[in-house]
Design a protein around this motif. Sequence first.
Motif, PDB file in Angstrom:
ATOM      1  N   THR A  96      20.465  40.976 -63.749  1.00 53.18           N
ATOM      2  CA  THR A  96      21.022  42.276 -63.368  1.00 53.18           C
ATOM      3  C   THR A  96      20.296  42.887 -62.168  1.00 53.18           C
ATOM      4  O   THR A  96      20.647  43.980 -61.729  1.00 53.18           O
ATOM      5  CB  THR A  96      20.972  43.259 -64.553  1.00 53.18           C
ATOM      6  N   GLY A  97      19.303  42.198 -61.634  1.00 54.40           N
ATOM      7  CA  GLY A  97      18.586  42.674 -60.465  1.00 54.40           C
ATOM      8  C   GLY A  97      17.745  41.572 -59.869  1.00 54.40           C
ATOM      9  O   GLY A  97      17.696  40.451 -60.400  1.00 54.40           O
ATOM     10  N   GLY A 100      19.981  43.931 -53.363  1.00 48.72           N
ATOM     11  CA  GLY A 100      19.617  43.996 -54.774  1.00 48.72           C
ATOM     12  C   GLY A 100      20.803  43.898 -55.711  1.00 48.72           C
ATOM     13  O   GLY A 100      20.625  43.755 -56.923  1.00 48.72           O
ATOM     14  N   ARG A 101      22.007  43.967 -55.156  1.00 53.48           N
ATOM     15  CA  ARG A 101      23.197  43.888 -56.011  1.00 53.48           C
ATOM     16  C   ARG A 101      23.405  42.448 -56.490  1.00 53.48           C
ATOM     17  O   ARG A 101      23.324  41.497 -55.719  1.00 53.48           O
ATOM     18  CB  ARG A 101      24.425  44.348 -55.238  1.00 53.48           C
ATOM     19  N   VAL A 102      23.710  42.293 -57.784  1.00 53.58           N
ATOM     20  CA  VAL A 102      23.986  40.986 -58.376  1.00 53.58           C
ATOM     21  C   VAL A 102      25.469  40.934 -58.756  1.00 53.58           C
ATOM     22  O   VAL A 102      26.013  41.895 -59.294  1.00 53.58           O
ATOM     23  CB  VAL A 102      23.105  40.742 -59.622  1.00 53.58           C
ATOM     24  N   PHE A 103      26.099  39.816 -58.451  1.00 53.69           N
ATOM     25  CA  PHE A 103      27.512  39.647 -58.791  1.00 53.69           C
ATOM     26  C   PHE A 103      27.776  38.195 -59.156  1.00 53.69           C
ATOM     27  O   PHE A 103      26.976  37.297 -58.858  1.00 53.69           O
ATOM     28  CB  PHE A 103      28.414  40.086 -57.622  1.00 53.69           C
ATOM     29  N   GLY A 104      28.915  37.950 -59.810  1.00 51.56           N
ATOM     30  CA  GLY A 104      29.328  36.592 -60.129  1.00 51.56           C
ATOM     31  C   GLY A 104      30.206  36.033 -59.026  1.00 51.56           C
ATOM     32  O   GLY A 104      31.007  36.760 -58.421  1.00 51.56           O
ATOM     33  N   PHE A 105      30.071  34.732 -58.759  1.00 50.14           N
ATOM     34  CA  PHE A 105      30.873  34.095 -57.715  1.00 50.14           C
ATOM     35  C   PHE A 105      31.173  32.667 -58.127  1.00 50.14           C
ATOM     36  O   PHE A 105      30.367  31.996 -58.772  1.00 50.14           O
ATOM     37  CB  PHE A 105      30.143  34.096 -56.376  1.00 50.14           C
ATOM     38  N   PHE A 142      31.934  32.069 -66.594  1.00 48.04           N
ATOM     39  CA  PHE A 142      31.354  30.798 -66.147  1.00 48.04           C
ATOM     40  C   PHE A 142      30.787  30.882 -64.735  1.00 48.04           C
ATOM     41  O   PHE A 142      30.120  29.950 -64.284  1.00 48.04           O
ATOM     42  CB  PHE A 142      32.419  29.707 -66.188  1.00 48.04           C
ATOM     43  N   PHE A 143      31.059  31.959 -64.005  1.00 44.81           N
ATOM     44  CA  PHE A 143      30.650  32.032 -62.615  1.00 44.81           C
ATOM     45  C   PHE A 143      29.120  31.981 -62.490  1.00 44.81           C
ATOM     46  O   PHE A 143      28.389  32.303 -63.434  1.00 44.81           O
ATOM     47  CB  PHE A 143      31.146  33.335 -61.972  1.00 44.81           C
ATOM     48  N   LYS A 144      28.653  31.610 -61.305  1.00 43.23           N
ATOM     49  CA  LYS A 144      27.223  31.635 -61.015  1.00 43.23           C
ATOM     50  C   LYS A 144      26.838  33.036 -60.519  1.00 43.23           C
ATOM     51  O   LYS A 144      27.674  33.780 -60.000  1.00 43.23           O
ATOM     52  CB  LYS A 144      26.878  30.579 -59.963  1.00 43.23           C
ATOM     53  N   ARG A 145      25.564  33.364 -60.656  1.00 41.77           N
ATOM     54  CA  ARG A 145      25.078  34.699 -60.267  1.00 41.77           C
ATOM     55  C   ARG A 145      24.457  34.648 -58.876  1.00 41.77           C
ATOM     56  O   ARG A 145      23.653  33.751 -58.568  1.00 41.77           O
ATOM     57  CB  ARG A 145      24.040  35.224 -61.261  1.00 41.77           C
ATOM     58  N   PHE A 146      24.822  35.651 -58.040  1.00 38.07           N
ATOM     59  CA  PHE A 146      24.348  35.730 -56.657  1.00 38.07           C
ATOM     60  C   PHE A 146      23.727  37.112 -56.416  1.00 38.07           C
ATOM     61  O   PHE A 146      24.198  38.127 -56.947  1.00 38.07           O
ATOM     62  CB  PHE A 146      25.493  35.489 -55.685  1.00 38.07           C
ATOM     63  N   LEU A 147      22.695  37.140 -55.567  1.00 42.11           N
ATOM     64  CA  LEU A 147      21.948  38.365 -55.276  1.00 42.11           C
ATOM     65  C   LEU A 147      22.001  38.658 -53.782  1.00 42.11           C
ATOM     66  O   LEU A 147      21.699  37.784 -52.957  1.00 42.11           O
ATOM     67  CB  LEU A 147      20.487  38.202 -55.712  1.00 42.11           C
ATOM     68  N   LEU A 148      22.371  39.891 -53.412  1.00 47.23           N
ATOM     69  CA  LEU A 148      22.303  40.321 -52.014  1.00 47.23           C
ATOM     70  C   LEU A 148      20.853  40.634 -51.672  1.00 47.23           C
ATOM     71  O   LEU A 148      20.237  41.492 -52.284  1.00 47.23           O
ATOM     72  CB  LEU A 148      23.172  41.567 -51.799  1.00 47.23           C
ATOM     73  N   GLU A 149      20.319  39.914 -50.681  1.00 42.36           N
ATOM     74  CA  GLU A 149      18.918  40.134 -50.305  1.00 42.36           C
ATOM     75  C   GLU A 149      18.773  41.336 -49.378  1.00 42.36           C
ATOM     76  O   GLU A 149      19.699  41.686 -48.652  1.00 42.36           O
ATOM     77  CB  GLU A 149      18.367  38.889 -49.622  1.00 42.36           C
TER      78      GLU A 149
END
Length: 999
Positions: free
Chosen positions: A712-713, A955-960, A992-999
């Motif tokens: 989540t972060g 810092g935003r986390v999303f599924g992709f 099922f998506f993978k988690r991605f983080l905006l740096e």
Amino acid sequence: MHKLFPVIFFVSGTLSVFGQNRIANPGFERGMEEWTTPSWAKKQAPHIEGVIDDRNGQGPAGTRSLRIDYRKGFRFFLTPVKPISLPEGETEYQLSFYTRSEGYERGAKGQLWVQVLFDGVKKGIGITTPWNVTQPEWTEFKTKFKLPPEAKKAFLQIQLIGHENQSGTTWVDNLYFGPIQEKDIADTQPKLAVEKAIPSAAHGGIYDPEETIRYDFLLKNVSVGKNAEIVWQVFDFDGSLLKSGREKIQLARNIHCTLPSLEPYRGWFALKAEIRLDGRGISQSLCSGVIVERQTDLRDPFFASINGNAEKRSRLGIGAVPIETRQRREAKPGQYNFSDLEKAADTHLRNGFTPYMRLWFSARPVEYEPPFLVKQIQEKLKRNENPYDDAYFEGQRLYWRAMIRALGPKVADWCVPDEIHFTHHSVPFEVERYIRLVTIFGEELKKQFPNHVYTAGGVMMDQYPIGKTIWEAVHNHVDGLCSDVYLNTSFVGPGYPLSGPEQGKTRQRFLDVEKYIGPGKVIVNEETGYNFTRTMPLDHPILKEVSIINLRNLVIAKSIQSMRRWNWFCVEDNPAAWIGQQDFGMWQHGNPRPHAATFAVAARLLAFATDALEVKPSEDVYAYIFKQKSRSLAVLWAMTKELADVQLNMPSDWTATQFNGTRFQGKKGPVVLKLNDRPVFIEFSASQKEVAAAVSQGKYAMPEIYLSVNWTGKEEVSLFIRNKTNRELNATASLSESPAKKVKIPPLSRIGLPFSHKPENNPVRGYVDTDTVRYEISRSETLHRVPRLVRPPTLDTSLEGFENVSPIRLDNASFLKPIDAEPQGLWTGPEDLSLQFYLAYDNDYLYVAADVKDDVSVSRSEKFDIWNQDCIQFAFDMANNSFDPQTDPVGFLSDDREFCMAMTPGGPQLYCYFGNEKIQNKVIPGNVMIRENGNHKYYLARIPWQMLGGAGIPGRVFGFNLVAFDVDTAKGQISYHMELAPGIAGEKNPAFFKRFLLE
């Protein structure tokens, strides 16, 4: 397309040499059984998996061969699974095989090297084919030699050399290693084979308990009149042996096997039969059947099917069957002929079915129209003119008036199951036309038969926004909504996610639609089913799991008060409906798959059950209490594979039926039952209210808490705690190295607790302690980084701007679906399809770029059909609120987005399949660039943040997730794809998506 095999196995070797050839399965008639690629060979270099080819067997003794699809940079190395034992006293030996090859152009043209090594002996024996020529026809290579006297075991190796070639194909068949033979192996007597093995009766294997169980075997290469025997074994649903036996026969083109009674068994069974000659196994086959109680009462028209012969349908418990008409039966204006429809109605009534009319209004241009209107409509559509004027609709009105007059006395149920969400993209006037046709038909039907039931609409309201538009226009002219609903995932096979109605929130989904369409309206699910990978044998564990899930689907569907009909597609396999390597059939190669058994059980036990009450004593326990004649029917299951104790105070004497149809009984009062995810049906003389109270007040030995975790972060993981009980729980929670937290968890709810956690610390471990039990979870969770760009990227063959972005590579078979695409020869390696993709962002856009390697470029579709070609489809879970495939609902939520980009006939295009009303089902102009350079295709899509419902905040986390589809011929099907994760193709499931983080 690669030909697939029926579920039939053969024993290799010919009759004259059986037992002398020291190689097991030398002709690959049992597939790759007894053969393997050594683990050390796999580590040395990328390896090629051999493919079984049923079209290129050598000579009359072979029906299959091994095909090797060579590609540059890869090795092929194959050995028998076990060393070959060498009997004492044998000295004169022979090594031989047949091969053919094609497609090699230079250097070592598919040089084959077959070598035998011996334990304790330095020098082996081998054969190599000429290095500089191919073998256009089957050619035998043979050598004779003396066995080393000290050799006790032999080790066979097959290698292929194709240096300097990009590709080529080599076949191998009829290997022989053993005493010298007077004749060539492949020129001896042809091998006996079973072409088909099926139940004898027209019902296709749905047997009454007292009925004779008999199977027919159609043989190939048979020596008629020769004495033989059939040795058989019958296994139950769980694979335990029920009975076995043998029967003396005389070989003929058609032979039969009759089984003794399998009493008291009920449910699906597998029959494995082997034909033996002179004591040796010659050919094996796998058949199946179902034993279910005879249905003596009327069949419930709730259970329907699109196809299947009358005997299969009636044995299954099907009560309603459609009469389908897709074309307007009007040779000239006012000249109508409904004789075939009337004949069909008479036949269905005679066979005890309730017939209903299945009408199609919306179709791709002119598919539905009568011949005298086709040219006129086509010409106007080409000019972008609306061809549907008042005269057109008046002609339709007269046509339907005549149809209703002819069929109305025989049919009282009419439905329009058009897939309008697909077809309306083909013609800009289609929605308006569809609404008016639905309205006119309703008017004409109610004039002649006011009490007939009429349903239309075409779309479930929760799936496509167009459904609400249509429903608002037609709801006053119909009795309910008719649509196709495939629950959860419809694709079934190894590698595909498989979920049930509980995860898909099926009941709530239908209740929401029921509420939307309004009181007094009905729902008709006019097409549902599963799409099965055809290579799975009948007794595959996945097929058995589907049968259990399908039984729960049927119970939940029957619990919806407004649900009028549940129509199964298909009973018989229909090749016209195949999707790539999948089929929809309830029968496979003439034998019933396991879900035919649970469908038959449900159709009997749930017949005319009504007014269901849902009881939830625990989150993991599902209970539905029906009224059924003068009795009450309770259906219960628990979401666990292990049997859990359940204590109930039965309000009356009772009779229970297990998922397979086995019955047992009990008396009024306390009883302990065992529950798992296989439903149990219990009949009571007590009232529905009394039964519901007993189920609600029962005691259930089930876990109280379920745990999951999600990023989540940047350095934060949340531990999600679900309370499965109907009471508040006190707990202490901790995650890896972070301090523990005390928490109260409300009944039947989930809370998330954030903990500090560094991405490099894997696995993530969570703990929750209640008063009596500790619950644990351990997961390895990867967090992918999305860098911020300093300047907007450009698109050329270098993907300028992404130099500092680490790509994610999809370049091997682990990313393929179906998972057997490589051994089936559908995917031939990275040159066929592979890619690396990039994610990056700035203040204005989120960028998705990819470098796709593809040997054949196909561009043929656009807009809604953009997926049906070479393309990239990708989706976002922007709120990061779906992350646990075990519990989170299937389907997209309002925060999710799905796009597809492709080179279309009109140029590069970006299409939105799911989003807000401004972008959904629309082309997104000016936001995609695609370039081709040789066998590389470069993609770039820029998605404005406002389209994604947020901003590019570090810092935003999303599924992709991302999928690449590939078509290798202009008119071919998409028979495989490459995906980062499940959740786009087959079913929409962001969990099922993978988690991605905006740096």
